[in-house]
Design an enzyme around this catalytic site. Structure first.
Site, PDB file in Angstrom:
ATOM      1  N   ASN A 140     -15.017  -4.222  -7.119  1.00 33.87           N
ATOM      2  CA  ASN A 140     -16.330  -4.233  -7.775  1.00 33.87           C
ATOM      3  C   ASN A 140     -16.270  -3.419  -9.067  1.00 33.87           C
ATOM      4  O   ASN A 140     -16.988  -2.438  -9.246  1.00 33.87           O
ATOM      5  CB  ASN A 140     -17.401  -3.653  -6.847  1.00 33.87           C
ATOM      6  CG  ASN A 140     -17.994  -4.695  -5.928  1.00 33.87           C
ATOM      7  OD1 ASN A 140     -18.014  -5.875  -6.235  1.00 33.87           O
ATOM      8  ND2 ASN A 140     -18.473  -4.257  -4.778  1.00 33.87           N
TER       9      ASN A 140
ATOM     10  N   LYS B  81     -20.586 -11.064 -10.389  1.00 34.71           N
ATOM     11  CA  LYS B  81     -20.600 -10.340  -9.111  1.00 34.71           C
ATOM     12  C   LYS B  81     -21.535  -9.136  -9.176  1.00 34.71           C
ATOM     13  O   LYS B  81     -22.253  -8.833  -8.205  1.00 34.71           O
ATOM     14  CB  LYS B  81     -19.186  -9.884  -8.755  1.00 34.71           C
ATOM     15  CG  LYS B  81     -19.094  -9.025  -7.478  1.00 34.71           C
ATOM     16  CD  LYS B  81     -19.692  -9.718  -6.260  1.00 34.71           C
ATOM     17  CE  LYS B  81     -19.288  -9.078  -4.944  1.00 34.71           C
ATOM     18  NZ  LYS B  81     -19.648  -7.683  -4.783  1.00 34.71           N
TER      19      LYS B  81
ATOM     20  N   HIS C 164     -24.966 -10.518  -8.836  1.00 32.48           N
ATOM     21  CA  HIS C 164     -25.096 -10.929  -7.433  1.00 32.48           C
ATOM     22  C   HIS C 164     -25.546  -9.742  -6.592  1.00 32.48           C
ATOM     23  O   HIS C 164     -26.474  -9.829  -5.780  1.00 32.48           O
ATOM     24  CB  HIS C 164     -23.752 -11.466  -6.926  1.00 32.48           C
ATOM     25  CG  HIS C 164     -23.624 -11.561  -5.430  1.00 32.48           C
ATOM     26  ND1 HIS C 164     -23.457 -10.449  -4.614  1.00 32.48           N
ATOM     27  CD2 HIS C 164     -23.633 -12.623  -4.590  1.00 32.48           C
ATOM     28  CE1 HIS C 164     -23.390 -10.832  -3.358  1.00 32.48           C
ATOM     29  NE2 HIS C 164     -23.488 -12.147  -3.315  1.00 32.48           N
ATOM     30  N   ASN C 165     -24.905  -8.596  -6.804  1.00 29.98           N
ATOM     31  CA  ASN C 165     -25.259  -7.406  -6.030  1.00 29.98           C
ATOM     32  C   ASN C 165     -26.644  -6.895  -6.392  1.00 29.98           C
ATOM     33  O   ASN C 165     -27.373  -6.391  -5.530  1.00 29.98           O
ATOM     34  CB  ASN C 165     -24.216  -6.313  -6.246  1.00 29.98           C
ATOM     35  CG  ASN C 165     -22.908  -6.597  -5.526  1.00 29.98           C
ATOM     36  OD1 ASN C 165     -22.617  -7.748  -5.174  1.00 29.98           O
ATOM     37  ND2 ASN C 165     -22.113  -5.581  -5.310  1.00 29.98           N
TER      38      ASN C 165
ATOM     39  N   HIS D 100     -44.204   2.337 -37.169  1.00 30.87           N
ATOM     40  CA  HIS D 100     -43.224   1.328 -36.747  1.00 30.87           C
ATOM     41  C   HIS D 100     -43.592  -0.078 -37.196  1.00 30.87           C
ATOM     42  O   HIS D 100     -42.819  -1.004 -36.982  1.00 30.87           O
ATOM     43  CB  HIS D 100     -43.070   1.367 -35.229  1.00 30.87           C
ATOM     44  CG  HIS D 100     -42.410   2.627 -34.742  1.00 30.87           C
ATOM     45  ND1 HIS D 100     -41.081   2.906 -34.986  1.00 30.87           N
ATOM     46  CD2 HIS D 100     -42.895   3.685 -34.042  1.00 30.87           C
ATOM     47  CE1 HIS D 100     -40.770   4.069 -34.442  1.00 30.87           C
ATOM     48  NE2 HIS D 100     -41.856   4.573 -33.868  1.00 30.87           N
TER      49      HIS D 100
ATOM     50  N   SER E  48     -17.379 -11.701  -2.678  1.00 23.57           N
ATOM     51  CA  SER E  48     -18.512 -11.313  -1.844  1.00 23.57           C
ATOM     52  C   SER E  48     -18.419 -11.955  -0.482  1.00 23.57           C
ATOM     53  O   SER E  48     -18.027 -13.108  -0.344  1.00 23.57           O
ATOM     54  CB  SER E  48     -19.833 -11.731  -2.497  1.00 23.57           C
ATOM     55  OG  SER E  48     -20.930 -11.428  -1.639  1.00 23.57           O
TER      56      SER E  48
ATOM     57  N   GLU F 130     -28.964  -8.953  -4.522  1.00 19.06           N
ATOM     58  CA  GLU F 130     -28.867  -8.489  -3.128  1.00 19.06           C
ATOM     59  C   GLU F 130     -29.747  -7.263  -2.898  1.00 19.06           C
ATOM     60  O   GLU F 130     -30.480  -7.186  -1.902  1.00 19.06           O
ATOM     61  CB  GLU F 130     -27.401  -8.171  -2.840  1.00 19.06           C
ATOM     62  CG  GLU F 130     -27.086  -7.599  -1.479  1.00 19.06           C
ATOM     63  CD  GLU F 130     -25.615  -7.204  -1.393  1.00 19.06           C
ATOM     64  OE1 GLU F 130     -25.336  -6.052  -1.007  1.00 19.06           O
ATOM     65  OE2 GLU F 130     -24.754  -8.039  -1.728  1.00 19.06           O
TER      66      GLU F 130
ATOM     67  N   GLY G 240     -18.270  -9.431   2.464  1.00 14.63           N
ATOM     68  CA  GLY G 240     -17.993  -8.367   3.413  1.00 14.63           C
ATOM     69  C   GLY G 240     -16.685  -8.602   4.155  1.00 14.63           C
ATOM     70  O   GLY G 240     -15.858  -9.438   3.774  1.00 14.63           O
TER      71      GLY G 240
ATOM     72  N   ASN H  13       0.867  -1.181   0.000  1.00 17.02           N
ATOM     73  CA  ASN H  13       0.000   0.000   0.000  1.00 17.02           C
ATOM     74  C   ASN H  13       0.893   1.217   0.000  1.00 17.02           C
ATOM     75  O   ASN H  13       1.827   1.320   0.812  1.00 17.02           O
ATOM     76  CB  ASN H  13      -0.918   0.025   1.213  1.00 17.02           C
ATOM     77  CG  ASN H  13      -2.139   0.907   1.001  1.00 17.02           C
ATOM     78  OD1 ASN H  13      -3.181   0.416   0.562  1.00 17.02           O
ATOM     79  ND2 ASN H  13      -2.033   2.202   1.280  1.00 17.02           N
TER      80      ASN H  13
END
Length: 472
Positions: free
Chosen positions: A102, A183, A186-187, A453, A128, A190, A130, A33
């Site tokens: 993400n 993912k 998935h969210n 149309h 996933s 959720e 948390g 980091n």
């Protein structure tokens, strides 16, 4: 390939916890980091462990065994691009970069193309679970370069959540940006399930007039339900049971009624529109969060616009039973819509995603883990090409049995002025999906009337255009 150390770049909470998870499972970790505070926090938490922390990207690259395996745990968007740009100056051709954030799937495709051209392997990897999941076992959704996945699979399989019957909650989700796409959806699922839970709570609170403690008891009982039981119901019971030490009231009653979002739900809705797949429950969950953010406007409107007096007609216990099945059916609708979308995306983008495997790896570790995922997994194993689980022989009877309960709950909410955003959307979705005939005939006539149309007919072949203001 299982030997050698493993790099983690980005040492926020998720990055630190994943790094500790990797080390605990037998792989030395080189952690990077640039900022000093997060690096120092990692040093403190990893004291006595096989973790080396550096703030130099050159040292980070030098300490990693070749071919290097680097997991990025940084903020999606420009932050990810910046770290990748720095890394590619220090890494070498053949090294593997894994984006564990993400990221939006088009960004993953862009990065994969650029890194491939530069000689690097790239894996877009959804994670996933948390903070706790990152540390003790998340659900992991990698996609992209298959060779790169095989090289990192021994590590991912060790750190992933495990189920007693189905093994590690990780699988190769498919080519290109499949991992981040899975993912993302998935969210989106959720979002839908959480909103349906919140509407169930709101109906019990405002229509039935139950206090928080009584609602908590209902959700606590539901944690053992073979239908709605799962992580989100578990933590709903936890949230409703938390007492504010300052007031002695339920803490949830003190929480401001505005909900945040980080973009994945919105991206899910946008992708569904692009692919022409209906996901009304998931899309309405995004709208509900947006509308919750209009707090000041809602407060003012509450003084001007009037709703019903409220008050339940009948037994609250009977309503609770109906709500249980209504929530169950809304959850099924959320999974059905999300998996239908993944199926369509897999075909459109040539992901090669195995939906039975997706359901399997969601069984533990992830936020949407629930008891529904076993039958969903089995449905796709028995019929991999099915577009929608609601018509599968294992789900159709369940849907038929629960529809009357959902159909009775939505009017109860309406009569009491409680917005049933996702419960109502689920009902409309199911009614539309089972409808042999929809009013799109009139819709297409209107389109032909004002925009020429054209339309097709039920009784003859061809494409037609009519002058709708004349009968000759």
């Amino acid at each position: 390939m299982s030997a050698g150390n493993f790099g983690v770049a980005g040492l926020g909470v998720m990055g630190r916890n994943v790094a500790l998870n990797i080390e605990r499972n037998g792989f030395p970790v080189i952690a990077y980091n640039r900022g000093g505070d997060k690096a120092q926090r990692m040093r403190e938490e990893a004291a006595g462990k096989n973790v080396t922390v550096t703030q130099s990207i050159e040292e980070f690259a030098r300490l990693l065994d070749r071919p290097r395996r680097v997991l990025l745990m940084v903020t999606a968007g420009a932050g990810t691009d910046a770290v990748i740009a720095d890394l590619t100056k220090a890494l070498e051709k053949g090294d593997i970069i894994i984006d564990g954030g993400n990221s939006h799937f088009p960004d993953t495709d862009r990065r994969a193309a650029a890194l491939h051209a530069a000689g690097f392997h790239f894996v877009g990897c959804g994670i996933s679970g948390g903070e706790e999941g990152a540390l003790w076992g998340p659900s992991i959704m990698p996609g992209g370069n298959r060779e790169a996945y095989e090289r990192i699979a021994p590590v991912l399989e060790k750190i992933a959540a495990k189920t007693a019957d189905d093994g590690p909650c990780v699988t190769y989700c498919g080519r290109a940006s499949a991992g981040h796409y899975v993912k993302m959806v998935h969210n989106g699922i959720e979002y839908g399930i959480m909103q349906a839970i919140c509407e169930t709570y709101d109906i019990l609170r405002r229509a039935a007039g139950l206090p928080t403690a009584a609602i908590q008891k209902i959700f606590q009982d539901w944690t053992a339900s073979p239908k709605v039981g799962g992580f989100l119901v578990d933590i709903t019971a936890e949230c409703l049971g938390k007492i504010d030490p300052d007031t002695g009231d339920a803490l949830v009653e003190k929480v401001l009624d505005t909900a945040g979002q980080k973009g994945t739900g919105k991206w899910t809705a946008q992708s569904a529109l692009d692919l022409g797949i209906p996901i009304p429950t998931l899309a309405q969950a995004v709208n509900a969060r947006i509308q919750s953010g209009l707090k000041e406007a809602r407060v003012e409107a509450s003084k001007i616009l009037h709703g019903p007096a409220g008050g339940l007609r009948g037994d609250s216990g009977e309503l609770t039973e109906r709500l249980h099945d209504a929530l169950y059916l809304s959850m099924i609708a959320c999974y059905a819509q999300g998996l239908h979308l993944i199926q369509a995306a897999s075909r459109e983008y040539d992901f090669g995603t195995d939906l039975a495997e997706v359901a399997r790896i969601w069984k533990d570790g992830c936020i949407i883990r629930s008891k529904l995922l076993d039958p969903i997994k089995e449905a796709f194993r028995s019929d991999p090409g099915i577009e929608n689980i609601i018509v599968h022989p294992s789900f159709a009877p369940v849907v038929n049995a629960a529809l009357p309960q959902l159909r009775s709950v939505v009017p109860a909410a309406v009569e009491n002025g409680v917005p049933a955003t996702c419960l109502g959307a689920s009902l409309a979705y199911l009614d539309s999906y089972r409808a042999e005939f929809l009013p799109a005939n009139l819709l297409q006539a209107l389109r032909d009337n004002f925009g020429a149309h054209t339309y097709r007919r039920l009784d003859k072949e061809g494409v037609f255009h009519s002058q709708w203001n004349r009968n000759d």
